[in-house]
Design an enzyme around this catalytic site. Sequence first.
Site, PDB file in Angstrom:
ATOM      1  N   ASP A 182      23.225 -24.146 -47.968  1.00 28.84           N
ATOM      2  CA  ASP A 182      25.001 -24.035 -48.059  1.00 28.84           C
ATOM      3  C   ASP A 182      25.283 -23.096 -46.715  1.00 28.84           C
ATOM      4  O   ASP A 182      24.693 -22.089 -46.447  1.00 28.84           O
ATOM      5  CB  ASP A 182      25.288 -23.148 -48.927  1.00 28.84           C
ATOM      6  CG  ASP A 182      26.753 -22.631 -49.208  1.00 28.84           C
ATOM      7  OD1 ASP A 182      27.697 -23.216 -48.152  1.00 28.84           O
ATOM      8  OD2 ASP A 182      27.521 -22.745 -50.488  1.00 28.84           O
ATOM      9  N   ASN A 219      26.747 -31.518 -39.630  1.00 31.04           N
ATOM     10  CA  ASN A 219      27.575 -32.259 -40.280  1.00 31.04           C
ATOM     11  C   ASN A 219      28.226 -32.111 -41.545  1.00 31.04           C
ATOM     12  O   ASN A 219      29.256 -32.746 -41.799  1.00 31.04           O
ATOM     13  CB  ASN A 219      26.375 -33.489 -40.773  1.00 31.04           C
ATOM     14  CG  ASN A 219      26.754 -34.846 -41.562  1.00 31.04           C
ATOM     15  OD1 ASN A 219      28.189 -34.920 -41.211  1.00 31.04           O
ATOM     16  ND2 ASN A 219      26.745 -34.970 -42.979  1.00 31.04           N
ATOM     17  N   TYR A 227      42.114 -29.079 -41.077  1.00 27.68           N
ATOM     18  CA  TYR A 227      41.132 -30.174 -41.207  1.00 27.68           C
ATOM     19  C   TYR A 227      40.799 -29.796 -39.620  1.00 27.68           C
ATOM     20  O   TYR A 227      39.954 -29.985 -38.824  1.00 27.68           O
ATOM     21  CB  TYR A 227      40.489 -31.500 -41.640  1.00 27.68           C
ATOM     22  CG  TYR A 227      39.730 -31.816 -41.715  1.00 27.68           C
ATOM     23  CD1 TYR A 227      38.761 -31.634 -41.963  1.00 27.68           C
ATOM     24  CD2 TYR A 227      40.204 -33.814 -41.063  1.00 27.68           C
ATOM     25  CE1 TYR A 227      37.960 -32.693 -41.500  1.00 27.68           C
ATOM     26  CE2 TYR A 227      39.367 -34.362 -40.331  1.00 27.68           C
ATOM     27  CZ  TYR A 227      37.637 -34.208 -41.219  1.00 27.68           C
ATOM     28  OH  TYR A 227      37.071 -34.844 -40.650  1.00 27.68           O
ATOM     29  N   LYS A 287      38.119 -28.829 -36.676  1.00 28.05           N
ATOM     30  CA  LYS A 287      37.460 -29.786 -35.393  1.00 28.05           C
ATOM     31  C   LYS A 287      37.752 -29.646 -34.044  1.00 28.05           C
ATOM     32  O   LYS A 287      36.962 -29.851 -33.611  1.00 28.05           O
ATOM     33  CB  LYS A 287      37.294 -31.518 -36.079  1.00 28.05           C
ATOM     34  CG  LYS A 287      37.040 -31.693 -36.839  1.00 28.05           C
ATOM     35  CD  LYS A 287      35.713 -32.010 -37.927  1.00 28.05           C
ATOM     36  CE  LYS A 287      34.906 -32.028 -38.572  1.00 28.05           C
ATOM     37  NZ  LYS A 287      33.662 -31.845 -39.079  1.00 28.05           N
ATOM     38  N   THR A 320      33.715 -42.430 -47.591  1.00 29.30           N
ATOM     39  CA  THR A 320      32.540 -41.466 -48.502  1.00 29.30           C
ATOM     40  C   THR A 320      33.952 -40.942 -49.086  1.00 29.30           C
ATOM     41  O   THR A 320      34.574 -41.370 -49.262  1.00 29.30           O
ATOM     42  CB  THR A 320      32.665 -40.766 -47.127  1.00 29.30           C
ATOM     43  OG1 THR A 320      33.183 -39.447 -46.443  1.00 29.30           O
ATOM     44  CG2 THR A 320      31.652 -41.063 -46.201  1.00 29.30           C
TER      45      THR A 320
HETATM   46  N1  LIG Z   1      34.116 -40.052 -43.408  1.00 30.79           N
HETATM   47  C1  LIG Z   1      34.952 -40.006 -42.634  1.00 30.79           C
HETATM   48  O1  LIG Z   1      36.008 -40.563 -42.417  1.00 30.79           O
HETATM   49  C2  LIG Z   1      35.147 -38.691 -41.777  1.00 30.79           C
HETATM   50  C3  LIG Z   1      35.919 -39.500 -40.338  1.00 30.79           C
HETATM   51  C4  LIG Z   1      36.024 -38.080 -38.980  1.00 30.79           C
HETATM   52  C5  LIG Z   1      34.617 -36.963 -39.506  1.00 30.79           C
HETATM   53  N2  LIG Z   1      34.031 -37.166 -40.889  1.00 30.79           N
HETATM   54  C6  LIG Z   1      33.449 -35.669 -40.593  1.00 30.79           C
HETATM   55  O2  LIG Z   1      31.668 -36.069 -40.886  1.00 30.79           O
HETATM   56  C7  LIG Z   1      31.132 -35.143 -41.919  1.00 30.79           C
HETATM   57  C8  LIG Z   1      30.581 -35.797 -43.124  1.00 30.79           C
HETATM   58  O3  LIG Z   1      31.846 -36.164 -44.371  1.00 30.79           O
HETATM   59  P1  LIG Z   1      31.383 -37.812 -44.814  1.00 30.79           P
HETATM   60  O4  LIG Z   1      32.308 -38.582 -44.352  1.00 30.79           O
HETATM   61  O5  LIG Z   1      30.359 -37.781 -44.740  1.00 30.79           O
HETATM   62  O6  LIG Z   1      31.786 -36.791 -46.307  1.00 30.79           O
HETATM   63  P2  LIG Z   1      31.281 -36.795 -47.598  1.00 30.79           P
HETATM   64  O7  LIG Z   1      30.893 -37.441 -48.338  1.00 30.79           O
HETATM   65  O8  LIG Z   1      32.245 -35.248 -48.538  1.00 30.79           O
HETATM   66  O9  LIG Z   1      29.876 -34.975 -47.731  1.00 30.79           O
HETATM   67  C9  LIG Z   1      29.933 -34.392 -46.890  1.00 30.79           C
HETATM   68  C10 LIG Z   1      28.541 -33.548 -46.913  1.00 30.79           C
HETATM   69  O10 LIG Z   1      28.954 -32.208 -46.522  1.00 30.79           O
HETATM   70  C11 LIG Z   1      28.267 -31.450 -47.376  1.00 30.79           C
HETATM   71  N3  LIG Z   1      28.789 -29.652 -47.801  1.00 30.79           N
HETATM   72  C12 LIG Z   1      30.251 -29.462 -47.416  1.00 30.79           C
HETATM   73  N4  LIG Z   1      30.518 -28.494 -47.863  1.00 30.79           N
HETATM   74  C13 LIG Z   1      29.172 -27.713 -47.878  1.00 30.79           C
HETATM   75  C14 LIG Z   1      28.721 -26.530 -47.562  1.00 30.79           C
HETATM   76  N5  LIG Z   1      29.435 -25.227 -47.632  1.00 30.79           N
HETATM   77  N6  LIG Z   1      27.227 -26.575 -47.285  1.00 30.79           N
HETATM   78  C15 LIG Z   1      26.458 -27.284 -47.295  1.00 30.79           C
HETATM   79  N7  LIG Z   1      26.972 -28.638 -47.470  1.00 30.79           N
HETATM   80  C16 LIG Z   1      28.242 -28.804 -47.848  1.00 30.79           C
HETATM   81  C17 LIG Z   1      28.430 -32.019 -48.846  1.00 30.79           C
HETATM   82  O11 LIG Z   1      27.877 -31.742 -50.048  1.00 30.79           O
HETATM   83  P3  LIG Z   1      28.596 -31.689 -51.662  1.00 30.79           P
HETATM   84  O12 LIG Z   1      27.852 -33.337 -52.058  1.00 30.79           O
HETATM   85  O13 LIG Z   1      27.805 -30.360 -52.010  1.00 30.79           O
HETATM   86  O14 LIG Z   1      29.911 -31.736 -52.036  1.00 30.79           O
HETATM   87  C18 LIG Z   1      28.622 -33.235 -48.447  1.00 30.79           C
HETATM   88  O15 LIG Z   1      26.740 -33.628 -48.332  1.00 30.79           O
HETATM   89  C19 LIG Z   1      32.413 -34.150 -41.748  1.00 30.79           C
HETATM   90  O16 LIG Z   1      32.009 -33.357 -41.065  1.00 30.79           O
HETATM   91  C20 LIG Z   1      33.372 -34.659 -42.044  1.00 30.79           C
HETATM   92  O17 LIG Z   1      33.848 -34.149 -41.332  1.00 30.79           O
HETATM   93  C21 LIG Z   1      34.183 -38.120 -41.582  1.00 30.79           C
END
Ligand SMILES: NC(=O)c1ccc[n+]([C@@H]2O[C@H](COP(=O)([O-])OP(=O)(O)OC[C@H]3O[C@@H](n4cnc5c(N)ncnc54)[C@H](OP(=O)(O)O)[C@@H]3O)[C@@H](O)[C@H]2O)c1
Length: 235
Positions: free
Chosen positions: A57, A80, A155, A159, A190
């Site tokens: 975490d 990530n 958010y 970033k 996601t």
């Molecule tokens: N999807 C998009 O369109 C997008 C666009 C720009 C940037 N991003 C960035 O990409 C990255 C991944 O996001 P995603 O889209 O794949 O979202 P996601 O499916 O919600 O995945 C986020 C991951 O982060 C984990 N997490 C959250 N808080 C945490 C903590 N305190 N300690 C450890 N793990 C934690 C979550 O774990 P749990 O399952 O336990 O919650 C999950 O595994 C993020 O940094 C996000 O800001 C995503």
Amino acid sequence: MENSVALVTGANKGIGKQIAGQLAGAGLTVYVGSRDAARGQQAVTEIGGGARLLVLDVTDAAGIDAAARQVSTLDILINNAGVSGDGKTADREDLSTFRRIYETNVFGAVAVTNAFVPALRRSAHPRIVNISSGTGSLTWATGPQFPHRGSYAAYRSSKTALNALTVFYAHALAADGIKVNALAPGLRRTGLNATAAASDGDPAEAAAGAVRLALLPDDGPSGEFFSWDGTPVPW
Ligand SMILES: NC(=O)c1ccc[n+]([C@@H]2O[C@H](COP(=O)([O-])OP(=O)(O)OC[C@H]3O[C@@H](n4cnc5c(N)ncnc54)[C@H](OP(=O)(O)O)[C@@H]3O)[C@@H](O)[C@H]2O)c1
């Protein structure tokens, strides 16, 4: 590369799981960071190969120290793990929401990076990739083309802070040969928030951009911001 070791935080689902899967597919040993052991183990089982569970975490200082003690040498760190928010503008957002989002997206990345820098220093080709967002680009935010005028303030500003830290870590760790870059993964399907969930962006495509930065050659860039397709993103 076969002997290389990577850690991806928040790798139990979404983009992080795709990154871990692609790195494992390339023959690396990959620590799948997950704050929940069962969710992490599920991802490790699905990825197979060199995937290993690392309960982590990024907001838990004692847990980060315990995780770091399990990894003696680290070649690749992918920050990530991230959380989004409810899309509010800054004037309507609770301070507690700012704090919660910064705790993971900014302070979490700092805490994990600092804990694993000693292990990265033992690598011959150390790399850090910070998963940022194009929505954190101030150049894009102040340009005419950006549609989100002022929304998702907590958010997006988290970033922007992560982007600044990418530059500062790149400078601070250059003498150690540690390359630090930020990735804008693009909008991906996601569970991050409703906008992401409703999109048709393939998370695997974003992951490929992170893997490219993770496997940069020694003459590759550091302290820069790239889109998933390798094109530069303005700060
Ligand atoms: N999807 C998009 O369109 C997008 C666009 C720009 C940037 N991003 C960035 O990409 C990255 C991944 O996001 P995603 O889209 O794949 O979202 P996601 O499916 O919600 O995945 C986020 C991951 O982060 C984990 N997490 C959250 N808080 C945490 C903590 N305190 N300690 C450890 N793990 C934690 C979550 O774990 P749990 O399952 O336990 O919650 C999950 O595994 C993020 O940094 C996000 O800001 C995503």
